[in-house]
Design a protein around this motif. Structure first.
Motif, short mmCIF file in Angstrom:
data_model
loop_
_atom_site.label_atom_id
_atom_site.label_comp_id
_atom_site.label_asym_id
_atom_site.label_seq_id
_atom_site.Cartn_x
_atom_site.Cartn_y
_atom_site.Cartn_z
N LEU A 32 0.99 -1.16 -0.11
CA LEU A 32 -0.15 0.01 -0.08
C LEU A 32 0.77 1.26 -0.05
CD1 LEU A 32 -2.57 -0.92 3.00
CD2 LEU A 32 -2.99 -1.11 0.14
N ILE A 33 1.99 1.07 0.12
CA ILE A 33 2.94 2.40 0.33
C ILE A 33 3.16 3.17 -0.96
CG2 ILE A 33 5.50 3.13 0.80
CD1 ILE A 33 5.31 1.06 3.01
N THR A 34 2.89 4.49 -1.32
CA THR A 34 3.14 4.92 -2.54
C THR A 34 3.91 6.24 -2.08
OG1 THR A 34 1.27 6.65 -2.17
CG2 THR A 34 0.80 4.53 -2.91
N PRO A 35 4.40 6.89 -3.12
CA PRO A 35 5.10 8.19 -2.93
C PRO A 35 4.16 9.30 -1.85
CG PRO A 35 5.31 7.75 -4.82
CD PRO A 35 4.22 6.84 -4.60
N LYS A 36 3.04 9.04 -1.65
CA LYS A 36 2.10 9.99 -1.02
C LYS A 36 2.03 9.48 0.37
CE LYS A 36 -0.60 12.56 -4.00
NZ LYS A 36 -0.25 13.87 -3.60
N THR A 37 2.45 8.38 0.68
CA THR A 37 2.16 7.50 2.04
C THR A 37 3.38 8.17 2.85
OG1 THR A 37 1.69 5.70 1.00
CG2 THR A 37 2.51 5.44 3.23
N LYS A 38 2.88 8.78 4.11
CA LYS A 38 3.62 9.68 5.23
C LYS A 38 3.81 8.93 6.40
CE LYS A 38 4.81 13.32 2.41
NZ LYS A 38 4.28 12.87 1.31
N ALA A 39 2.74 7.99 6.81
CA ALA A 39 2.64 7.51 8.12
C ALA A 39 1.97 6.19 8.20
CB ALA A 39 2.52 8.25 9.14
N ILE A 40 2.33 5.42 9.19
CA ILE A 40 1.49 4.29 9.64
C ILE A 40 0.91 4.61 11.12
CG2 ILE A 40 1.40 1.84 10.27
CD1 ILE A 40 3.70 1.54 8.18
N LEU A 41 -0.39 4.52 11.23
CA LEU A 41 -0.74 4.79 12.69
C LEU A 41 -1.53 3.47 13.17
CD1 LEU A 41 -2.43 6.50 14.78
CD2 LEU A 41 -4.13 7.06 13.16
N ILE A 42 -0.95 3.17 14.54
CA ILE A 42 -1.66 2.16 15.20
C ILE A 42 -2.23 2.66 16.50
CG2 ILE A 42 -0.22 0.29 14.35
CD1 ILE A 42 1.49 0.45 16.73
N CYS A 43 -3.14 1.97 17.38
CA CYS A 43 -3.64 2.23 18.41
C CYS A 43 -3.24 0.92 19.32
CB CYS A 43 -5.19 2.42 18.33
SG CYS A 43 -5.76 2.95 20.05
N ASN A 44 -2.38 1.31 20.38
CA ASN A 44 -1.79 0.11 21.13
C ASN A 44 -1.72 0.39 22.72
OD1 ASN A 44 -0.44 -2.44 21.37
ND2 ASN A 44 1.51 -1.37 21.51
N PRO A 45 -2.82 -0.46 23.38
CA PRO A 45 -3.80 -1.60 22.81
C PRO A 45 -4.72 -0.93 22.02
CG PRO A 45 -3.52 -1.71 25.42
CD PRO A 45 -2.86 -0.47 24.65
N GLY A 46 -5.58 -1.52 21.43
CA GLY A 46 -6.36 -1.08 20.25
C GLY A 46 -7.84 -0.77 20.90
N ASN A 47 -8.34 0.51 20.42
CA ASN A 47 -9.73 0.87 20.16
C ASN A 47 -10.25 0.63 18.72
OD1 ASN A 47 -12.15 1.98 20.66
ND2 ASN A 47 -11.38 3.87 21.08
N PRO A 48 -11.02 -0.08 18.47
CA PRO A 48 -12.17 -0.63 19.28
C PRO A 48 -11.71 -2.25 19.75
CG PRO A 48 -12.64 -0.95 16.95
CD PRO A 48 -11.12 -0.33 17.11
N THR A 49 -10.53 -2.86 19.38
CA THR A 49 -10.51 -4.23 19.32
C THR A 49 -9.90 -4.79 20.77
OG1 THR A 49 -8.44 -4.06 18.52
CG2 THR A 49 -10.03 -4.49 17.02
N GLY A 50 -9.19 -4.00 21.19
CA GLY A 50 -8.59 -4.41 22.54
C GLY A 50 -7.40 -5.27 22.34
N TYR A 51 -6.85 -5.18 21.16
CA TYR A 51 -5.66 -5.92 20.71
C TYR A 51 -4.42 -5.37 21.36
CZ TYR A 51 -2.44 -8.88 18.35
OH TYR A 51 -1.14 -9.51 18.03
N LEU A 52 -3.44 -6.07 21.71
CA LEU A 52 -2.11 -5.74 22.42
C LEU A 52 -0.95 -6.14 21.34
CD1 LEU A 52 -0.56 -4.10 24.57
CD2 LEU A 52 -0.32 -6.20 25.69
N TYR A 53 -0.37 -5.04 20.59
CA TYR A 53 0.70 -5.52 19.56
C TYR A 53 1.80 -5.83 20.56
CZ TYR A 53 -2.28 -3.35 16.00
OH TYR A 53 -3.11 -2.71 15.01
N SER A 54 2.49 -7.06 19.88
CA SER A 54 3.70 -7.71 20.53
C SER A 54 4.79 -6.85 20.15
CB SER A 54 3.70 -9.03 20.07
OG SER A 54 4.05 -9.06 18.83
N LYS A 55 5.96 -7.25 20.99
CA LYS A 55 7.36 -6.54 20.66
C LYS A 55 7.40 -6.68 19.39
CE LYS A 55 11.93 -5.98 22.86
NZ LYS A 55 12.55 -6.47 23.81
#
Length: 396
Positions: free
Chosen positions: A159-182
């Motif tokens: 999905l990365i294009t010349p217009k891509t500037k960032a990736i955004l995550i929510c950790n732990p997540g809203n709305p899922t409650g998922y916790l990203y691992s190290k």
């Protein structure tokens, strides 16, 4: 006749708040509503924070510095140090809620029509903030079958294009409650360094992690100093949603210099709320221990009860206080309205948040709801019983 902007027309409604008129109408009919739709904790705000406001000796409620008071930012840095996150007060800008921190970040790193990649489902207001900032959300779908784990990193790369500037995550997540691992954080770190992108992490639920798993901040990852931006807030940590105090945190000096100009344009964050929030930093660990113990009980109760309902699929959260449940319905938006307008169980009903609003891909999440387990265990049991009864008689 004057016209409304396209930006205004395209601003999405809140999937959490748009059902409020239906709830108010139900209340007028005498129905009792169990609110599972919004992340407003019923946990008491620490007394130390409330007392700081009650006993303050200010004669003039003046502006603070645009970046927040120095004394407060120094204490925030000390809080981070206790959590093995090493920043200085100069790496912190105090904002009017985490929402403003995210808007400052977007404004500082992206121009009109730039792109940001976000794993979905995600906090619904990311759609609104992106629309307000004139930028494009590029979603990468995580799946309930995988407990909403980080999608394969190859999916991000596609999905990365010349217009891509960032990736955004929510950790732990809203709305899922998922916790990203190290390990997942390290995968994201590698890709943003490879493509010279920013990695933004909304870490407002940092304290709420369960089952002996530790939260790993992007600010702890070596080599991300120029890439990492953390969004933080006192709202959930201290049950102080109404304080509207958040932080933008980054070691990237050029970014912080830029974000400060946005902070100066809105003058300053609220002074009284900073007083309360600074005092809240003295909250003893026992407060969090008790809160986490309570949320674990609630989570277990909610998941156990939901799993008893035929046709319901639920992902088990390891953090925050939300979960996504998939229901045997075609459209959870219609179902949520019906619950308020047409259904009751002994004059009780429930209010849920339809999950389609937590996606930006059209047509995804239509049969899902987000549940916030911010009610006590007995109330959660009753709420799920009402939900079960409703599903037995509901017809799409």
């Amino acid at each position: 006749m004057p016209t409304i902007s396209n930006k205004g027309i395209n601003m999405p409604e809140s999937p959490i708040r748009k059902l409020v008129p239906y709830a108010e109408a139900a209340q007028k009919k005498g129905k009792n509503i169990y609110y599972l739709n919004i992340g407003q904790p019923d946990i008491k705000t620490p007394e130390i924070a409330l007392n700081a406001v009650r006993t303050h000796s200010l004669d003039i409620l003046a502006y603070s510095r645009s970046e927040g008071s120095e004394a407060y930012r120094i204490k925030i840095a000390e809080y981070y140090k206790r959590n093995d996150i090493h920043v200085t007060h100069n790496d912190i800008i105090v904002t009017t809620g985490g929402s403003e921190a995210l808007l400052f970040a977007f404004g500082s790193i992206m121009d009109e029509d730039d792109e940001i990649i976000i794993p979905e489902p995600f906090y619904a207001n990311y759609n609104g903030f992106s629309t307000a900032s004139g930028i494009k959300v590029v979603p990468v779908i995580s799946k309930i079958e995988d407990n909403f784990a980080l999608p394969p990193i190859e999916e991000f790369e596609k999905l990365i294009t010349p217009k891509t500037k960032a990736i955004l995550i929510c950790n732990p997540g809203n709305p899922t409650g998922y916790l990203y691992s190290k390990e997942e954080i390290k995968q994201l770190a590698d890709i943003v360094k490879k493509h010279d992108l920013f990695l933004i992490a909304d870490e407002v639920y940092r304290e709420f992690v369960y089952d002996g798993i530790e939260h790993y901040s992007i600010l702890q990852e070596p080599g991300l100093e120029e890439h990492a931006i953390v969004i933080d807030s006192v709202s959930k940590r201290y049950s102080m949603c109404g304080a509207r105090i958040g932080y933008l945190v980054s070691k990237n000096k050029e970014l912080m210099k830029t974000a400060l100009k946005f902070a100066q344009a809105r003058l300053s964050p609220p002074t009284l709320a900073q007083i309360a929030s600074e005092a809240a930093l003295e909250t003893p660990q026992s407060y969090f221990d008790d809160v986490i113990e309570e949320y674990v009980k609630r989570r277990n109760t909610l998941i156990n009860e939901l799993e008893k309902i035929e046709g319901v699929k639920v992902a088990k959260p390891n953090g925050a206080f939300y979960c996504i449940a998939e229901l045997p319905v075609k459209n959870s938006d219609n179902f949520a309205k019906w619950l308020l307008e047409s259904f009751d169980y002994n004059n009780n009903t429930v209010m849920v948040a339809p999950a389609a609003g937590f996606y930006s891909t059209p047509g995804v999440g239509l049969n899902q709801i987000r549940i916030a387990y911010v009610l006590n265990e007995e109330s959660l049991k009753m709420a799920v019983k009402i939900l079960e009864g409703a599903l037995k008689v509901y017809k799409d």
